[in-house]
Design a protein around this motif. Structure first.
Motif, PDB file in Angstrom:
ATOM      1  N   VAL A   1       0.835  -1.198   0.000  1.00 26.53           N
ATOM      2  CA  VAL A   1       0.000   0.000   0.000  1.00 26.53           C
ATOM      3  C   VAL A   1       0.872   1.252   0.000  1.00 26.53           C
ATOM      4  O   VAL A   1       0.583   2.249  -0.689  1.00 26.53           O
ATOM      5  N   SER A   2       1.979   1.208   0.744  1.00 32.62           N
ATOM      6  CA  SER A   2       2.915   2.339   0.740  1.00 32.62           C
ATOM      7  C   SER A   2       3.475   2.583  -0.658  1.00 32.62           C
ATOM      8  O   SER A   2       3.617   3.729  -1.097  1.00 32.62           O
TER       9      SER A   2
ATOM     10  N   LEU B   1       3.672   5.753  -5.755  1.00 32.43           N
ATOM     11  CA  LEU B   1       3.497   5.847  -7.202  1.00 32.43           C
ATOM     12  C   LEU B   1       2.401   6.846  -7.561  1.00 32.43           C
ATOM     13  O   LEU B   1       2.548   7.632  -8.510  1.00 32.43           O
ATOM     14  N   ALA B   2       1.296   6.804  -6.823  1.00 31.48           N
ATOM     15  CA  ALA B   2       0.196   7.729  -7.108  1.00 31.48           C
ATOM     16  C   ALA B   2       0.620   9.177  -6.910  1.00 31.48           C
ATOM     17  O   ALA B   2       0.166  10.076  -7.638  1.00 31.48           O
ATOM     18  N   ALA B   3       1.508   9.417  -5.934  1.00 29.40           N
ATOM     19  CA  ALA B   3       1.937  10.780  -5.635  1.00 29.40           C
ATOM     20  C   ALA B   3       2.986  11.294  -6.625  1.00 29.40           C
ATOM     21  O   ALA B   3       3.106  12.507  -6.824  1.00 29.40           O
ATOM     22  N   HIS B   4       3.760  10.398  -7.243  1.00 26.93           N
ATOM     23  CA  HIS B   4       4.876  10.822  -8.089  1.00 26.93           C
ATOM     24  C   HIS B   4       4.657  10.578  -9.577  1.00 26.93           C
ATOM     25  O   HIS B   4       5.482  11.015 -10.385  1.00 26.93           O
ATOM     26  N   LYS B   5       3.585   9.915  -9.953  1.00 28.21           N
ATOM     27  CA  LYS B   5       3.374   9.621 -11.372  1.00 28.21           C
ATOM     28  C   LYS B   5       3.017  10.885 -12.145  1.00 28.21           C
ATOM     29  O   LYS B   5       2.503  11.860 -11.583  1.00 28.21           O
TER      30      LYS B   5
ATOM     31  N   ALA C   1      -2.370  -5.395  -7.675  1.00 26.89           N
ATOM     32  CA  ALA C   1      -3.136  -4.403  -6.916  1.00 26.89           C
ATOM     33  C   ALA C   1      -2.340  -3.116  -6.743  1.00 26.89           C
ATOM     34  O   ALA C   1      -2.922  -2.036  -6.593  1.00 26.89           O
ATOM     35  N   ILE C   2      -1.018  -3.212  -6.753  1.00 30.12           N
ATOM     36  CA  ILE C   2      -0.184  -2.010  -6.644  1.00 30.12           C
ATOM     37  C   ILE C   2      -0.461  -1.073  -7.812  1.00 30.12           C
ATOM     38  O   ILE C   2      -0.624   0.138  -7.632  1.00 30.12           O
ATOM     39  N   LEU C   3      -0.513  -1.624  -9.009  1.00 33.44           N
ATOM     40  CA  LEU C   3      -0.768  -0.800 -10.191  1.00 33.44           C
ATOM     41  C   LEU C   3      -2.191  -0.260 -10.200  1.00 33.44           C
ATOM     42  O   LEU C   3      -2.423   0.908 -10.541  1.00 33.44           O
ATOM     43  N   GLU C   4      -3.152  -1.115  -9.840  1.00 36.42           N
ATOM     44  CA  GLU C   4      -4.550  -0.680  -9.828  1.00 36.42           C
ATOM     45  C   GLU C   4      -4.757   0.461  -8.839  1.00 36.42           C
ATOM     46  O   GLU C   4      -5.398   1.468  -9.166  1.00 36.42           O
ATOM     47  N   ALA C   5      -4.208   0.324  -7.640  1.00 34.76           N
ATOM     48  CA  ALA C   5      -4.385   1.360  -6.622  1.00 34.76           C
ATOM     49  C   ALA C   5      -3.665   2.651  -7.005  1.00 34.76           C
ATOM     50  O   ALA C   5      -4.109   3.744  -6.637  1.00 34.76           O
TER      51      ALA C   5
END
Length: 489
Positions: free
Chosen positions: A383-384, A389-393, A407-411
């Protein structure tokens, strides 16, 4: 056709043959409450992967759009519905509905299997409620087994109804719902096993015409359901030959790879699976149904024989699943429902044992749910990684996970240019990472790469050629637990 389902002869119950329907509905509501904490749990690997596949399912470069997965199309269609409904929360609501429908169907099965036994519907519904919600059976995530259980129970109900009432509709319904279960989770062919045993009983008891009719109508229902599913899949670019390889031949290839190359973690999971089954209290249901003593019917197919056939198939499905994930145990729920029905119908002296076992199982499930809540209070490393990734993409970024846990990519909201999202297909279809190397060295290389461990090497995978290319193309930017996050240079 007259009723051929075996029932013990007993005097009418002066308090009423069937309990209030509200009692079974109350059991279903309690089951929903027990499962409710799962609404807030983070995405599991399978949930995230199936949502990612379903979100882009249309004609593409692989089996399901641009991704490949060894699952049948009705499962992906359910996840497509969840994706259209918003993703994770919609998926969990579908899981909640699957739990409630399973309990209601089990209550009806109890009523049909043990007419005249006032408490049978509640006992059988409670059996389903306990085991379709307990984390000891892996019921805390929405996976193929959880979604297939209602279809299997619907097929069981149709077969039991067909044994009691004349008419082709019940047999056709049994075939259609049995096929629907297989189209969600290919190993869950319990409905066909039960129908086959019922047909065999008819054929061996001078009811050949009834047996032929049953075979015809079960086949009709199954073929109709399969035809609709294949047509739907074809319209989305998923052909029958590719599906056959994914859901049938691939499983044989995967079993061979697991048998020859798996890590000790596989045997550890198998031991954990057996331990979880024993800790769940399910063994008490089986003891109550099959320990010697009690009424033995002399006419009609014995519910214990039907339960034995279904449970036997379910155990085979678990054994040949290979990876021994906890949610495999959910495949035992239909067999346990039939075993509880047999207790209600034939074993009045064993009903207290069944109630005691269910009470223990409920407590064990509640304790396990509390344990999951404590575990979820700490942010898991995957989850971290998703949050990082969501914050830096940036817009247009893509990603890959080496290997597994999509699930890492989906989230994180990232697509993958590599069609394999799970580790087992990589080990079977790309064991030398030739396709993976072409992707990371090509013009559409993923912007982000997440690796579980210090290198791409894992059991069943030869990373000797891929690792130098990966080291050349990517640089390490973050570490979270065992996960390392890399960015394209």
């Amino acid at each position: 056709m007259t009723s051929v389902l075996a029932h013990p002869v007993r005097p009418p119950d002066p308090t009423g043959l069937v309990p209030r329907r509200g009692a079974v509905a109350l059991v279903a509501a309690v089951a929903a409450l027990l499962w409710l904490p799962n609404l807030a749990r983070p995405l599991s690997s399978d949930e995230g992967g199936f949502l990612l596949v379903a979100s882009q399912w249309s004609p593409g470069t692989s089996l399901y759009g641009d991704y490949w997965v060894d699952r049948p199309p009705l499962l992906i269609a359910v996840f497509r519905l969840a994706d259209l409904g918003g993703g994770l929360l919609a998926l969990r609501v579908i899981g909640l509905l699957a739990v409630m429908v399973s309990v209601l169907l089990a209550g009806r099965i109890g009523s049909v299997a043990a007419p005249g036994v006032r408490r049978a519907p509640v006992l059988v519904a409670a059996t389903a409620a306990v085991f379709v919600t307990t984390p000891l059976f892996g019921a805390s995530e929405v996976d193929g087994e959880l979604l297939a259980v209602p279809f299997v129970l619907a097929s069981v109900l149709c077969t039991l109804e067909a044994l009691q009432r004349p008419g082709w509709r019940w047999w056709a319904g049994a075939g259609a719902t049995a096929m629907a279960a297989v189209l969600v989770k290919q190993s869950m062919a319990d409905g066909f096993v039960l129908a086959g045993v019922a047909v065999l009983w008819l054929a061996t008891h001078r009811r050949a015409r009834d047996a032929v009719d049953a075979i015809a109508y079960v086949g009709l229902g199954a073929v109709a359901c399969l035809g609709v599913a294949l047509a739907w899949a074809a319209a989305h670019g998923t052909g029958p030959i590719g599906l056959w390889h994914a859901v049938v031949t691939f499983r044989a290839e995967a079993a061979s790879v697991i048998s020859a190359k798996s890590s000790p973690a596989t045997s550890h999971r198998a031991l954990a699976l057996a331990t979880s089954f024993l800790a769940s209290g399910a063994i008490v249901v089986l003891l109550a149904a099959f320990l010697p003593r009690g009424h033995r019917p002399v006419t009609g197919p014995d519910l214990r024989v039907l339960a034995t056939a279904v449970l036997g198939w379910e155990v085979i499905g678990i054994a040949f699943g290979g990876s021994y994930w906890l949610h495999y145990l959910l495949g035992l729920v239909p067999g346990l429902v039939l075993a509880a029905s047999a207790v209600a119908a034939y074993r009045p002296a064993r009903r207290r044992l069944l109630v005691a076992g269910l009470a223990y199982a409920a407590v064990a499930g509640i304790v396990s749910t509390a344990g999951l809540a404590v575990h979820d209070s700490t942010v898991p490393s995957d989850v971290s990684v998703s949050r990082y990734l969501a914050a830096h993409k940036a817009p247009g970024d893509t990603g890959v996970v080496g290997f597994g846990n999509p699930a890492i990519l989906e989230a994180a909201g990232l697509d993958s240019p590599y069609p394999q999202l799970w580790s087992l297909p990589v080990r079977v279809l790309d064991p030398r990472l030739a396709d993976f190397t072409r992707v990371i060295a090509g013009p559409h290389a993923p912007t982000w790469a997440v690796v579980n461990g210090t290198s791409l090497a894992t059991w069943g995978v030869d990373a000797s050629r891929a690792q130098p290319v990966f080291d050349r193309e990517y640089r390490l930017v973050d570490v979270a637990g065992d996960y390392r996050v890399y960015h394209l240079r």
